[in-house]
Design a protein around this motif. Structure first.
Motif, mmCIF file in Angstrom:
data_model
loop_
_atom_site.group_PDB
_atom_site.id
_atom_site.type_symbol
_atom_site.label_atom_id
_atom_site.label_comp_id
_atom_site.label_asym_id
_atom_site.label_seq_id
_atom_site.Cartn_x
_atom_site.Cartn_y
_atom_site.Cartn_z
ATOM 1 N N THR A 240 0.857 -1.189 0.000
ATOM 2 C CA THR A 240 0.000 0.000 0.000
ATOM 3 C C THR A 240 0.892 1.237 0.000
ATOM 4 N N ASN A 241 0.312 2.347 -0.435
ATOM 5 C CA ASN A 241 1.076 3.597 -0.445
ATOM 6 C C ASN A 241 0.772 4.448 0.782
ATOM 7 N N SER A 242 0.193 3.855 1.812
ATOM 8 C CA SER A 242 -0.083 4.555 3.062
ATOM 9 C C SER A 242 0.699 3.858 4.171
ATOM 10 N N ARG B 86 -1.115 12.331 6.866
ATOM 11 C CA ARG B 86 -1.740 13.660 6.899
ATOM 12 C C ARG B 86 -0.688 14.780 6.788
ATOM 13 N N GLN B 87 0.447 14.563 7.437
ATOM 14 C CA GLN B 87 1.493 15.587 7.432
ATOM 15 C C GLN B 87 2.247 15.646 6.105
ATOM 16 N N PHE B 88 2.638 14.491 5.582
ATOM 17 C CA PHE B 88 3.518 14.473 4.411
ATOM 18 C C PHE B 88 2.800 14.233 3.079
ATOM 19 N N TYR B 89 1.611 13.629 3.127
ATOM 20 C CA TYR B 89 0.896 13.284 1.890
ATOM 21 C C TYR B 89 -0.572 13.715 1.956
ATOM 22 N N PRO B 90 -0.853 15.012 2.155
ATOM 23 C CA PRO B 90 -2.243 15.454 2.301
ATOM 24 C C PRO B 90 -3.106 15.148 1.074
ATOM 25 N N GLU B 91 -2.515 15.138 -0.100
ATOM 26 C CA GLU B 91 -3.292 14.829 -1.311
ATOM 27 C C GLU B 91 -3.782 13.375 -1.288
ATOM 28 N N MET B 92 -2.956 12.461 -0.789
ATOM 29 C CA MET B 92 -3.370 11.062 -0.686
ATOM 30 C C MET B 92 -4.511 10.921 0.321
ATOM 31 N N VAL B 93 -4.461 11.684 1.408
ATOM 32 C CA VAL B 93 -5.534 11.627 2.405
ATOM 33 C C VAL B 93 -6.849 12.058 1.766
ATOM 34 N N GLU B 94 -6.804 13.056 0.900
ATOM 35 C CA GLU B 94 -8.012 13.546 0.220
ATOM 36 C C GLU B 94 -8.517 12.558 -0.831
ATOM 37 N N LYS B 95 -7.605 11.870 -1.518
ATOM 38 C CA LYS B 95 -7.990 10.993 -2.626
ATOM 39 C C LYS B 95 -8.057 9.517 -2.251
ATOM 40 N N GLY B 96 -7.456 9.120 -1.125
ATOM 41 C CA GLY B 96 -7.425 7.717 -0.724
ATOM 42 C C GLY B 96 -6.164 7.031 -1.194
ATOM 43 N N SER B 97 -5.884 5.896 -0.584
ATOM 44 C CA SER B 97 -4.666 5.158 -0.933
ATOM 45 C C SER B 97 -4.982 4.006 -1.883
ATOM 46 N N HIS B 98 -3.942 3.276 -2.246
ATOM 47 C CA HIS B 98 -4.061 2.153 -3.178
ATOM 48 C C HIS B 98 -3.348 0.931 -2.622
ATOM 49 N N MET B 99 -3.761 -0.224 -3.108
ATOM 50 C CA MET B 99 -3.063 -1.458 -2.763
ATOM 51 C C MET B 99 -2.792 -2.235 -4.051
ATOM 52 N N LEU B 100 -1.583 -2.737 -4.166
ATOM 53 C CA LEU B 100 -1.153 -3.550 -5.303
ATOM 54 C C LEU B 100 -0.719 -4.920 -4.815
ATOM 55 N N GLN B 101 -0.734 -5.876 -5.727
ATOM 56 C CA GLN B 101 -0.191 -7.200 -5.437
ATOM 57 C C GLN B 101 1.013 -7.422 -6.343
ATOM 58 N N VAL B 102 2.102 -7.826 -5.742
ATOM 59 C CA VAL B 102 3.306 -8.150 -6.489
ATOM 60 C C VAL B 102 3.482 -9.661 -6.421
ATOM 61 N N ASP B 103 3.539 -10.306 -7.582
ATOM 62 C CA ASP B 103 3.748 -11.752 -7.634
ATOM 63 C C ASP B 103 5.242 -12.038 -7.487
ATOM 64 N N VAL B 104 5.566 -12.990 -6.625
ATOM 65 C CA VAL B 104 6.949 -13.356 -6.340
ATOM 66 C C VAL B 104 7.228 -14.705 -6.990
ATOM 67 N N ASP B 105 8.233 -14.749 -7.850
ATOM 68 C CA ASP B 105 8.629 -16.013 -8.475
ATOM 69 C C ASP B 105 9.613 -16.705 -7.538
ATOM 70 N N THR B 106 9.107 -17.663 -6.784
ATOM 71 C CA THR B 106 9.949 -18.338 -5.788
ATOM 72 C C THR B 106 10.854 -19.401 -6.406
ATOM 73 N N PRO C 137 -17.348 3.682 -0.354
ATOM 74 C CA PRO C 137 -18.658 4.335 -0.257
ATOM 75 C C PRO C 137 -18.721 5.478 0.772
ATOM 76 N N ASP C 138 -17.996 5.381 1.872
ATOM 77 C CA ASP C 138 -18.035 6.426 2.901
ATOM 78 C C ASP C 138 -16.912 7.444 2.749
ATOM 79 N N GLY C 139 -16.354 7.524 1.581
ATOM 80 C CA GLY C 139 -15.294 8.490 1.329
ATOM 81 C C GLY C 139 -13.940 7.835 1.221
ATOM 82 N N PRO C 140 -12.921 8.579 0.868
ATOM 83 C CA PRO C 140 -11.580 8.013 0.722
ATOM 84 C C PRO C 140 -11.080 7.408 2.031
ATOM 85 N N SER C 141 -10.370 6.303 1.911
ATOM 86 C CA SER C 141 -9.792 5.624 3.073
ATOM 87 C C SER C 141 -8.299 5.428 2.848
ATOM 88 N N LEU C 142 -7.606 5.189 3.943
ATOM 89 C CA LEU C 142 -6.183 4.889 3.885
ATOM 90 C C LEU C 142 -5.976 3.440 4.295
#
Length: 84
Positions: A14-16, A23-43, A62-67
């Motif tokens: 995640t980027n949060s 809130r202090q360093f990434y106020p734009e992310m707080v307003e827009k919400g964060s993201h989650m990615l999946q990285v596939d690991v070739d073991t 639904p209840d607004g942007p979340s982190l």
């Protein structure tokens, strides 16, 4: 935040990190919400690849942007669930 699945084949990212810091360093992310990615690991051969079919936009909640911070899954998919 990052979280590795127990089998070591999926890394969730995640980027949060921590709400007060976000809130202090990434106020734009707080307003827009964060993201989650999946990285596939070739073991077998090594290497990482972003899974293009897995993207969670927490700004579309639904209840607004979340982190998104830590990831926990029913059934103990991630390393943070080892203690259960």
């Amino acid at each position: 935040m990052i979280q590795l699945s127990l089998d070591g084949k999926r890394l969730y990212v995640t980027n949060s990190l921590f709400s007060p810091w976000d809130r202090q360093f990434y106020p734009e992310m707080v307003e827009k919400g964060s993201h989650m990615l999946q990285v596939d690991v070739d073991t077998e051969r090594g290497g990482l690849e972003i899974n293009p079919r897995f993207f969670v936009d927490f700004g579309a909640e639904p209840d607004g942007p979340s982190l998104a911070h830590e990831m926990r899954y029913p059934g103990g998919d991630c390393t943070s669930d080892i203690w259960l």
